[in-house]
Scaffold this active site. Structure first.
Site, mmCIF file in Angstrom:
data_model
loop_
_atom_site.group_PDB
_atom_site.id
_atom_site.type_symbol
_atom_site.label_atom_id
_atom_site.label_comp_id
_atom_site.label_asym_id
_atom_site.label_seq_id
_atom_site.Cartn_x
_atom_site.Cartn_y
_atom_site.Cartn_z
ATOM 1 N N CYS A 152 -47.218 -10.431 -32.949
ATOM 2 C CA CYS A 152 -45.667 -10.838 -32.683
ATOM 3 C C CYS A 152 -44.910 -9.844 -31.660
ATOM 4 C CB CYS A 152 -44.841 -10.679 -33.992
ATOM 5 S SG CYS A 152 -45.201 -12.018 -35.022
ATOM 6 N N HIS A 153 -45.124 -8.409 -31.389
ATOM 7 C CA HIS A 153 -44.617 -7.631 -30.925
ATOM 8 C C HIS A 153 -45.340 -7.370 -29.423
ATOM 9 C CE1 HIS A 153 -41.480 -7.001 -33.755
ATOM 10 N NE2 HIS A 153 -42.369 -6.841 -34.464
ATOM 11 N N MET A 177 -38.701 -10.450 -39.082
ATOM 12 C CA MET A 177 -39.182 -9.301 -39.291
ATOM 13 C C MET A 177 -39.661 -9.360 -40.976
ATOM 14 S SD MET A 177 -40.565 -6.408 -38.336
ATOM 15 C CE MET A 177 -40.943 -4.711 -39.095
#
Ligand code: DHE
Length: 546
Positions: free
Chosen positions: A52-53, A90
């Site tokens: 995701c990051h 998150m």
């Protein structure tokens, strides 16, 4: 956190980069870490967070985590965030029990260090991994086995790093072939003779289905992390070239279709559509071969660009860049194979590419996080030919008109929304000879939904759907989560295959359903079928039939 656990594990599959050597860079402002802590942080980051990051922590579907941002937040704040998650998606790593307090502390300090950059991967590295195990001149000149190869299925055995070739007629396993790490998809060459399989570690296996015992004839690694592979399909270029896209490094590689010799590497680093800001790691998502031109259609995720790559002259490569919306992911053709529909998943949009004119036909707003796989096609009683996608984030199935000639008012518009069983859909499937639309929901938190599929009669959509209890039919007993994933038709279009995907240490199965009666036709069980996920029928994949 609000992200359902299944979706979290989907986005956050372990990256093979966790095993690459990288070194701590000294940032005097960052909190101290021992080398061992840094190593654990790096490994955990690539296993849990990079999906995701981003590899470089510049942000992708998740927020950027570069030191300019994280240092000012400080360790205590970051620990709370990592522990409890956020409504924006998150995960709550501590309270879910996925990470312990010590690891949360290490992660809070790790993301304040400079991101270690994984190595590049160019022609020299590729050539070191390239092996032609059976050169073209030593391969058979005709089919040497008795299999009906057009009805073979290539089934991904994800956690085994293998594929199973299964005879669709007899339902017998022909062979199990070693492939790359956490192997992802299979694609068929234009002639149907060769099968290309790609692992998450960017390893490609090229398998010759004409051999008496089909096996790998060439292999290569085209990077450190990948998801997509395809071969040239335009008239005159059948079986000539192969292409693979990589997540890291952000690039695609065009190879010889006979041997996988790497010929041309093209970087995808560049500017994001709209903001026109530089992105250092735009990952290559789906790739398809055009039927209209000697072109590969390459979808670049973070920058939101579709590249129409003309492969007729690799020395003077021409590319048409079509910008649409960020986070391009998976997609498929309409029934005429002129229009390619690709999900801009985190943008909640479907982009329509006209492969004849090389231009954007439309951007269509759909539901939350569309995930079509290759999508589905059928003729709607009112709207004419439509292409369909389901969604990860809601229970709807969007139907988009695909016929700008006879149904102009509906073309490239969301003409209807069906209500499915629930969110967490990954794949849906149709076949020109079938009257049914199959929709899975493997990532729904409710086992009743993740273990069954919904079927619609496309001529009577008002009647809603019928639920098929696929996992129950597999008869695997009660222990462990089983996800029913990816409907795929056989060549004749009269039966549909599903994976019942259990954990690595549990029994899995394939379930085959009779398309006419919607009754169970066969269950395929074998100790070698470890974590089956996708399956690809040779003929349907070869001709893009769905
Ligand atoms: Fe996939 C296709 C990426 C997780 C099963 N997957 C694709 C494609 C991409 C992609 C870019 C399109 C390839 C093409 O058409 O050229 N997949 C990713 C991810 O980045 C993601 C979200 C997370 C990850 O870390 O890998 C991811 N995918 C999964 C799974 O968890 C699935 C369900 C099980 C598995 O095997 O890992 C899964 N993906 C599939 C399948 C296809 C696919 C079966 C091919 C669909 C088709 O019909 O063509």
């Amino acid at each position: 956190g609000t992200m359902p656990p299944a979706q979290q594990s989907y986005q956050g599959a372990p990256s093979p980069l966790a095993n690459e050597p990288m070194y701590q860079s000294a940032n005097p402002k960052a909190p101290k870490m021992t080398q061992a802590e840094f190593e654990l942080g790096r490994k955990t980051y690539f296993e849990r967070c990079a999906g995701c990051h981003g590899v470089l922590r510049k942000g992708a579907t998740g927020k950027p985590l570069t030191p300019d941002i994280t240092l000012s937040k400080g360790t205590d704040y970051l620990k709370v965030f990592i522990s409890y998650g956020s409504p924006a998606g998150m995960p709550n790593w501590l309270t879910s029990g996925e990470l312990d307090e010590k690891t949360v502390d290490i992660m809070a300090r790790y993301i304040q260090q400079d991101p270690p950059q994984p190595p590049e991967f160019g022609l020299a590295q590729m050539k070191q991994t390239w092996k032609v195990l059976v050169p073209p001149e030593k391969r058979p000149t005709r089919k040497m086995n008795k299999f009906n190869i057009e009805n073979i299925f290539s089934t991904t055995l994800r956690d085994a790093g293998e594929i199973a070739l299964i005879d669709g007629d007899s339902k017998q396993i022909i062979s199990v072939i070693k492939t790359g790490y956490a192997v992802h998809i299979s694609r068929t060459s234009a002639s149907g003779r060769y099968l290309f399989v790609i692992g998450r570690d960017a390893k490609i296996n090229m398998i010759d289905l004409w051999m008496e015992h089909p096996e790998t004839v060439a292999e290569i690694r085209v990077g450190l992390e990948a998801r997509s592979v395809e071969t040239s399909k335009y008239k005159g270029y059948e079986d000539k070239l192969a292409i693979a896209g990589t997540y890291w490094p952000p690039q695609f590689t065009i190879m010889d279709g006979d041997t996988l010799e790497p010929k041309k590497i093209v970087a995808t680093r560049g500017m994001v559509v709209g903001t026109q800001e530089y992105h250092p790691e735009p990952r290559v998502a789906s790739i398809v071969a055009s039927h209209y031109k000697p072109e590969f259609i390459v979808n670049v995720k973070e920058t939101g660009k579709t590249l129409m790559v003309d492969y007729s002259n690799l020395d003077a490569l021409k590319m048409t860049e079509i910008g649409s919306a960020p986070f391009l992911h998976d997609g498929g053709w309409d029934a005429t194979k002129r229009y390619f529909f690709v999900a801009a998943n985190q943008s909640n949009k479907i982009t329509v590419i006209d492969a004849k004119e090389d231009k954007l036909a439309a951007i269509v707003e759909v539901g939350k996080i569309p995930h079509p796989g290759r999508g589905a096609n059928f003729v709607h009683p009112k709207f004419g030919p439509v292409w369909a996608t389901g969604h990860l984030g809601d229970e709807t199935i969007s139907l988009i008109g695909t016929d700008p000639v006879k149904h102009k008012q509906y073309a490239f518009k969301e003409v209807a929304k069906l209500t499915g069983q629930g969110g967490g859909n990954l794949f849906l499937k149709s076949h020109p000879k079938s009257q049914h639309l199959y929709v899975d929901t493997p990532l729904n938190p409710d086992p009743a939904l993740s273990q069954s599929v919904a079927v619609y009669d496309v001529k009577n959509l008002d009647k809603g759907f019928t639920v098929l209890p696929i996992a129950q039919w597999a008869g695997l007993g009660d222990d462990g989560a089983k996800r029913v994933v990816q409907p795929e038709f056989n060549k004749a279009g009269d039966e549909v295959w599903f994976s019942v995907w259990s954990a690595k240490n549990k029994q899995s199965a394939l379930v085959v359903v009779d398309d006419k009666t919607l009754k169970l036709k066969a269950v395929i069980k074998d100790p070698r079928l470890i974590t089956p996920t996708g399956h690809f029928n040779i003929f349907n994949t070869q001709h893009d039939i769905y």
